[in-house]
Scaffold this motif. Structure first.
Motif: not given
Length: 599
Positions: A275-279
Motif C-alpha cells: 500500500x502506498x506511503x507518502x515521503x
C-alpha cells in the motif's frame, strides 16, 4: 495562592539585591580558544555571586536553565554559607555541613534556594524555561517557592524521570524516579506556542531512490473515518490493487493522490506491491509532543552517567569520581531539544561534573547548532573535573573499547508485528543513512523493545566533538562607595558592565568591553561611554574629565543618538553641551570627589 513559610525567609527575601557585583576574571590558560565573555563560560566561585556577576551581560538573555541542586537527603555534604547580614539567624545559618539530624535543614535549603532562584528568574528570557531535578525530599517546597517567584500560571509541568532500573532492597520503597520541575516566565499556553519544537520522530531518514531533495522517511497514506471522496482503488506500479484499510479512508482524494505521484512523493513498499506511503522530509515532520514520563531507556540512568564519567576519566582513581547520581547526557539533551533554539544560551549554576556543557556540545555537533553554555561551580574540582570533562569532550580523550550510539528504539506490540515490513524498512533506512559512520549497526530485542545501535571500536582515543570555552574566576566585589577612597579600583571591564546595566536596565555586550576610546555599548536610549582607568593618579588629571572636544567627537560619530558619559569630572557645563545640540549627558563617577588637577 498558598505561601510557603520557612525560618529566615524575611531575611533572604531580597538578599540577592545585597549581593555585590563581582567581575568575571578570565583565566586564559584554563580555557580552550580565544578568551571571550560572550562564548561558552565555566565560572569557578559561589553560584550566588556568579549569577550576580552575569546579570549586567546576560539579564533576560538565557533561554534554558537546567539545574541539579542538592536534594537535601540529609546524607549530602552541602553547607549554607551565604553571608546574610542578620544577627538573629546567623547562629543557625552557619557553614557547618547539613545532616539528617539538623532540624532546620529544610529551612536552610529553602533559604539557600530562594535568592538563587530570584537571580535565575532575572537571567531567564521572556519565553525561556527553567528545569530543576529533585527527589521527594524538597520537590513540594521547590514548587511552592517557584509558584511565588514565577507564578502558578507559569508552571509548565512536572516530569517523572526513571533514574534507575535496579532495585534497592534496603529501602522501604525502592526509589526509581526523580522529578523534573519546569517553569517559565511565560504563561503555559504562551510557552507552548513559543516552545522551540516537538521531539523528533523515532526512526531514521534514508534516500534509497536517490531523491535529489535528500533523505526522507515515509508515513501511511490512510486516515481514520470514512470520507466518500477518499475511498477508491489504488493500483501499484506492479499492478496490485488496494482499497483503504477497514474503517479508514485514503489520506487524500484521488486527484490529490495523483499530484503526490507527479511530485515523486509516493513510496511503494514490498517491492512495489504494498500500500502506498507518502515521503516526508525532515523539515516537514511535525514531531512528537513530549510526555511527562521519561523512561530510562530513552534518557539514561545515573548508572549510565557514572559509566560515561569513568570512560572519560579512565586515568582517574575511583575516589576522585565519587559523585552522587550525576545526570546523564541524554537527559539534558532531551531538555535542550525541547527548550532551545540553535543559538540559545544554556545555564547550569550547579554544574557538578559538567554534564550540561557536554550535552550542549553534543547537541551542537548533532544538529549544527551554535548554542552556548554557562556553567557555575564553587567546589575545588571546578578545574580538575568540571572544566576538564569539557576539555576532553572538546579535544578527545584516551579510551579503549566500543563506543555505542543508540539510533532507534521501537516498542514491540501486536501492531508493530502486523506491520513488520514497515519496521524492517525503518531499520534498513537507518542502516542506509548511518551505516558508513559505524563498524556495525547492531539490532537486538530487549525488554520488549527493538533497539538499533551504532557501534564503533576505539583502539586508543575517543574523538573530540570540537568547541571552545573560557574559564573564569570571580574578582573582588565592585563596591562604588569603596572606590571613593581610591583603595579599590576595579578594571574597566569589571566596572563598565555594572554601570551600563544600572543606567540603562539593559545588558552590556561582552564583546565591546575591551574596546578603545572608553566605549561601553549602545542601549536603546543612549550610547554609553565611561572615561576611566584603574589608576588613581590618572583619575586626578584633566585627561579623566569630560571635555567639549570629547563631546563633539562622540557626537560626530553618531549624531542621530544621545550619548551618556560616565567620568570622574567634567570641564564643560551641561548648558554648553545643550546649546551646541550635542545630545551628550554627564554622569559623575564616584571619583568625581577627587581633586582634579588642571594643567
Amino acid at each position: 495562592m498558598t505561601e510557603l513559610v520557612f525560618k529566615g525567609k524575611e531575611f533572604v527575601w531580597n538578599h540577592h539585591l545585597a549581593v555585590p557585583f563581582r567581575p568575571l576574571v578570565v583565566q586564559a590558560d584554563k580555557g580552550i580558544g580565544e578568551p571571550r565573555l560572550d562564548g561558552n563560560l565555566i565560572i569557578q566561585g559561589d553560584n550566588l555571586h556568579a549569577l550576580k556577576a552575569l546579570l549586567p551581560m546576560y539579564s533576560g538573555k538565557v533561554d534554558c536553565i537546567f539545574i541539579d541542586p542538592p536534594y537535601n537527603t540529609g546524607e549530602e555534604d552541602w553547607s549554607y554559607n551565604d553571608n546574610v547580614n542578620a544577627p538573629m539567624i546567623k547562629e543557625w545559618l552557619n557553614s557547618n555541613p547539613i545532616g539528617i539530624e539538623d532540624g532546620l535543614r529544610h529551612d536552610k535549603w529553602c533559604a539557600m534556594m530562594w535568592p538563587r532562584l530570584r537571580l535565575l528568574h532575572e537571567l531567564l528570557s521572556d519565553d525561556g524555561s527553567i528545569w530543576i531535578t529533585l527527589d521527594d525530599n524538597e520537590v513540594h517546597r521547590a514548587r511552592a517557592i517557584l509558584d511565588e517567584i514565577f507564578g502558578e500560571d507559569c508552571s509548565i509541568g512536572q516530569i517523572v524521570w526513571q533514574k534507575r532500573t535496579s532495585r534497592e532492597n534496603r529501602a522501604v520503597f525502592s526509589p526509581s524516579f526523580d522529578h523534573v520541575l519546569v517553569y517559565s516566565k511565560a504563561l503555559k499556553d504562551t510557552w507552548k506556542l513559543r516552545r522551540n519544537r516537538l521531539l523528533p520522530k523515532e526512526g531514521g531518514y534514508a534516500n534509497p531512490d536517490n531523491d535529489p531533495r535528500g533523505p526522507w522517511a515515509s508515513i501511511p497514506f490512510s486516515a481514520q473515518g470514512f470520507r466518500e471522496n477518499q475511498v477508491y482503488t489504488i493500483v501499484t506500479p506492479t499492478g496490485v490493487e488496494h482499497r483503504p484499510p477497514k474503517g479508514r479512508c485514503w489520506g487524500a482524494t484521488e486527484p490529490e493522490f495523483e499530484k503526490y505521484k507527479e511530485r515523486n512523493l509516493v513510496y511503494w513498499p514490498k517491492g512495489g506491491n504494498g500500500k502506498p506511503r507518502i515521503k516526508q522530509f525532515p523539515e516537514e515532520a511535525k514531531g512528537l509532543v513530549p510526555m511527562t514520563l521519561w523512561p530510562a531507556a530513552e534518557v539514561g540512568t545515573t548508572e549510565d552517567s557514572k559509566k560515561v564519567l569513568m570512560d572519560i576519566f579512565s586515568d582517574y582513581q575511583e575516589d576522585q569520581l565519587r559523585f552522587h547520581a550525576p545526570k546523564p547526557v541524554d537527559l539534558v539533551r532531551r531538555v535542550i531539544e525541547i527548550a532551545t533554539r540553535k543559538n540559545s544560551v544554556v545555564l547550569d549554576s550547579f554544574s557538578g561534573t559538567g554534564t550540561t556543557g557536554h550535552a550542549v556540545i553534543a547537541a551542537n555537533k548533532w544538529d549544527g547548532g551554535n548554542r552556548r553554555f554557562i556553567l557555575c561551580e564553587m567546589e575545588d574540582y571546578a578545574d580538575r573535573l568540571t572544566a576538564e570533562r569539557v576539555r576532553r569532550v572538546i579535544n578527545g580523550y584516551a579510551f579503549t573499547g566500543t563506543q555505542k550510539t543508540e539510533l532507534a528504539r521501537e516498542k514491540l506490540n501486536w501492531r508493530t508485528i502486523e506491520k513488520a515490513a514497515d519496521l524492517v524498512h525503518k531499520v534498513q533506512a537507518i542502516e542506509n543513512l548511518h551505516g558508513h559512520e559505524y563498524d556495525r549497526i547492531k539490532k537486538e530485542v530487549k525488554d520488549g523493545e527493538l533497539v538499533v545501535t551504532g557501534e564503533k571500536a576505539v583502539a586508543e582515543r575517543a574523538e573530540g566533538l570540537g568547541g571552545t570555552f573560557t574559564y573564569c574566576t570571580l574578582g573582588d566585589p565592585v563596591e562604588l562607595d569603596r572606590i571613593l577612597t581610591g583603595v579599590d579600583l576595579p578594571a574597566f571591564e569589571a566596572l563598565g558592565p555594572v554601570l551600563y546595566h544600572m543606567a540603562t536596565a539593559e545588558v552590556a555586550d561582552p564583546a565591546v568591553l575591551y574596546a578603545a576610546d572608553f566605549y561601553l555599548g549602545e542601549a536603546s536610549a543612549y550610547i554609553v561611554w565611561m572615561i576611566y582607568k584603574p589608576d588613581l593618579d590618572w583619575l586626578k588629571t584633566s585627561d579623566a574629565a569630560l571635555t567639549l572636544s570629547f563631546a563633539r567627537h562622540i557626537h560626530g560619530l553618531r549624531p542621530d543618538k544621545k550619548h551618556l558619559v560616565f567620568a570622574p569630572a567634567r570641564h564643560v557645563s551641561q548648558r554648553m553641551l545643550d546649546s551646541e545640540g550635542l545630545g551628550v549627558e554627564f554622569a559623575p563617577l564616584p571619583q568625581s570627589l577627587y581633586r582634579v588637577e588642571r594643567g
